[in-house]
Design a protein around this motif. Structure first.
Motif, short mmCIF file in Angstrom:
data_model
loop_
_atom_site.label_atom_id
_atom_site.label_comp_id
_atom_site.label_asym_id
_atom_site.label_seq_id
_atom_site.Cartn_x
_atom_site.Cartn_y
_atom_site.Cartn_z
N ALA A 1 12.81 18.86 15.23
CA ALA A 1 13.19 19.80 15.71
C ALA A 1 14.64 19.31 16.49
N VAL A 2 15.73 20.13 16.30
CA VAL A 2 17.00 19.89 16.60
C VAL A 2 17.46 21.09 17.52
N ASN A 3 18.52 20.63 18.39
CA ASN A 3 19.36 21.36 19.16
C ASN A 3 20.76 21.91 18.90
N ASP A 4 21.15 21.73 17.57
CA ASP A 4 22.24 22.10 16.83
C ASP A 4 22.34 22.89 15.55
N ALA A 5 23.07 23.87 15.40
CA ALA A 5 22.76 24.58 14.22
C ALA A 5 22.96 23.95 12.91
N SER A 6 24.18 23.07 12.86
CA SER A 6 24.47 22.58 11.83
C SER A 6 23.29 21.33 11.42
N GLY A 7 22.85 20.56 12.47
CA GLY A 7 21.53 19.68 12.22
C GLY A 7 20.50 20.42 11.50
N TYR A 8 20.34 21.74 12.08
CA TYR A 8 19.18 22.52 11.75
C TYR A 8 19.27 22.82 10.30
N LEU A 9 20.53 23.30 9.73
CA LEU A 9 20.66 23.63 8.40
C LEU A 9 20.49 22.39 7.58
N LYS A 10 21.12 21.20 7.90
CA LYS A 10 20.93 20.00 7.09
C LYS A 10 19.46 19.46 7.07
N ALA A 11 18.67 19.77 7.99
CA ALA A 11 17.27 19.51 8.13
C ALA A 11 16.73 20.21 6.88
N LEU B 1 17.99 21.68 4.32
CA LEU B 1 18.45 21.43 2.79
C LEU B 1 18.09 20.12 2.58
N ALA B 2 17.37 19.36 3.54
CA ALA B 2 16.71 18.14 3.16
C ALA B 2 15.21 18.36 2.79
N HIS B 3 14.89 19.48 2.75
CA HIS B 3 13.45 19.93 2.27
C HIS B 3 12.27 19.51 3.48
N LEU B 4 13.02 19.75 4.83
CA LEU B 4 12.02 19.20 5.66
C LEU B 4 11.15 20.37 6.60
N GLY B 5 11.92 21.75 5.92
CA GLY B 5 10.81 22.82 6.26
C GLY B 5 11.60 24.03 6.12
N ALA B 6 11.04 25.13 6.16
CA ALA B 6 11.61 26.55 6.11
C ALA B 6 12.13 26.77 7.31
N MET B 7 13.08 27.70 7.15
CA MET B 7 14.13 27.91 8.20
C MET B 7 14.37 29.47 8.40
N GLN B 8 14.91 29.78 9.63
CA GLN B 8 15.69 30.99 9.99
C GLN B 8 17.06 30.94 10.16
N LEU B 9 17.84 31.28 9.28
CA LEU B 9 19.28 31.33 9.19
C LEU B 9 20.16 32.68 9.51
N THR B 10 21.02 32.62 10.20
CA THR B 10 21.98 33.82 10.27
C THR B 10 22.23 34.20 8.74
N ALA C 1 23.25 32.03 5.46
CA ALA C 1 22.23 31.64 4.48
C ALA C 1 23.09 32.43 3.05
N ALA C 2 23.92 33.30 3.24
CA ALA C 2 24.42 34.08 2.07
C ALA C 2 25.01 32.96 0.88
N PRO C 3 25.88 32.09 1.03
CA PRO C 3 26.43 31.42 0.00
C PRO C 3 25.60 30.25 -0.45
N LEU C 4 24.44 30.04 0.28
CA LEU C 4 23.36 28.84 -0.19
C LEU C 4 22.59 29.64 -1.09
N ILE C 5 22.12 30.89 -1.01
CA ILE C 5 21.29 31.85 -1.68
C ILE C 5 21.75 32.09 -3.01
N LYS C 6 23.30 32.55 -2.97
CA LYS C 6 23.89 32.69 -4.10
C LYS C 6 23.98 31.55 -4.90
N SER C 7 24.20 30.34 -4.40
CA SER C 7 24.16 29.07 -5.34
C SER C 7 23.09 28.55 -5.66
N GLY C 8 21.87 29.20 -5.12
CA GLY C 8 20.66 28.52 -5.51
C GLY C 8 19.99 27.38 -4.65
N GLU C 9 20.68 27.08 -3.88
CA GLU C 9 20.37 25.81 -2.80
C GLU C 9 19.28 26.40 -1.94
#
Length: 311
Positions: free
Chosen positions: A223-233, A235-244, A248-256
């Protein structure tokens, strides 16, 4: 004595709480600010401030003088703006504080468009998730998501953030695609946790579908208290996420990232611009806020496209 400079220095000292912070915000030597206040007190023949080694506080006379001085300075700024080109071509410095992800992913990438319209506005942008003191830090306004807790501040709701649930393809390969939100709270699934930088409270997630409401605390390994750290975690496959959606849009478009639980909706959170009660929205600040409102509208449109599978 330059009464205007002394008045401005006094107001800044009261708001900042120390001579050092006031001098820094005014870009003046501390000795100059001290001399201005001493001269003002001598001129008024009254003590305005009680000084200690760490902080200054106002006397009863000082409090009354501060309120009148604030009104006079505000009226003067408004008068000067109305008698110049400031309303037609806003100019000058504004200091804004925004959450890290909003500054990084929403505001900064679009600033060239803002400066094409308002080249004479200088922005000092605080980009962090830490709480700020608008008055002592001399911040004109902050933009914050979520419900407001400080009722002493003036707030204007300017939009809302929409969210999408997602995970990396690698996470889904390892753990499978959840069919129901409750699976995210149970092994083998897990979510990236997020806790408030203000009070340390771990945030939960609410899912809605056809009148059904599900609260998910989440099974997390981090668990983190920073949105950038949340995203990095995430993207490191540590769990599912709730993103604004704008994150999320560019990362979904790129397939990440891949959308999951598409038939479930999550609650948007309100977005406010917040400023001290003794400040008014100058023309330069007003055009910036209006521009942010437009950006939020674009984010909402992107969110609808994501939820409808169009992005």
């Amino acid at each position: 004595m330059d009464r205007l400079s002394a008045m401005q220095a006094y107001v800044r000292v009261v708001e900042a709480g120390t001579f050092t912070k006031a001098a820094d915000s005014l870009d003046l030597p501390k000795a100059t600010v001290t001399r201005l206040i001493q001269t003002l007190e001598s001129h008024l023949r009254t003590k305005l401030l009680n000084r200690t080694t760490r902080r200054v506080t106002v006397t009863p006379d000082g409090a009354a003088y501060y309120e009148r001085a604030m009104r006079l300075l505000s009226d003067l700024e408004e008068l000067e703006g109305s008698m110049s080109q400031a309303r037609v071509t806003p100019r000058g410095r504004i200091r804004i504080d925004v959450p890290g992800v909003v500054g990084r992913d929403m505001i900064i990438p679009h600033l060239p468009d803002f400066y094409a319209k308002y080249p004479d506005i200088q922005i000092e942008l605080g980009v962090s998730d830490r709480p700020v003191d608008l008055i002592s830090d001399n911040v004109d306004c902050v933009i914050r998501g979520g419900e407001l807790t400080d009722q002493s501040l003036v707030a204007r709701r300017i939009g809302e953030f929409h969210f999408v649930t997602c995970a990396t393809p690698e996470y889904l390969r390892r753990h499978g695609n959840p069919a129901h939100p409750l699976e995210l709270g149970q092994a083998p699934h897990r979510m990236v946790g997020y806790f408030s930088a203000r009070n340390g409270k771990l945030m939960g997630d609410t899912f809605r579908r056809d009148g059904e409401v599900v609260e998910v605390a989440g099974n997390h390994c981090i668990a983190v208290n920073d949105a950038s750290g949340y995203l990095k975690a995430g993207l490191a496959h540590l769990g599912a996420m709730q993103l604004t959606c704008f994150m999320a849009a560019p990362l979904i478009k790129s397939g990440e990232l891949v959308r999951i639980l598409d038939d479930w909706q999550t609650d948007p959170i309100p977005v406010h611009v917040v400023y001290p009660p003794n400040r008014h929205l100058s023309s330069k600040l007003r055009v910036f806020v209006d521009w942010v409102v437009e950006l939020l509208g674009q984010s909402s449109t992107a969110g609808m496209k994501i939820r409808c599978g169009l992005s």
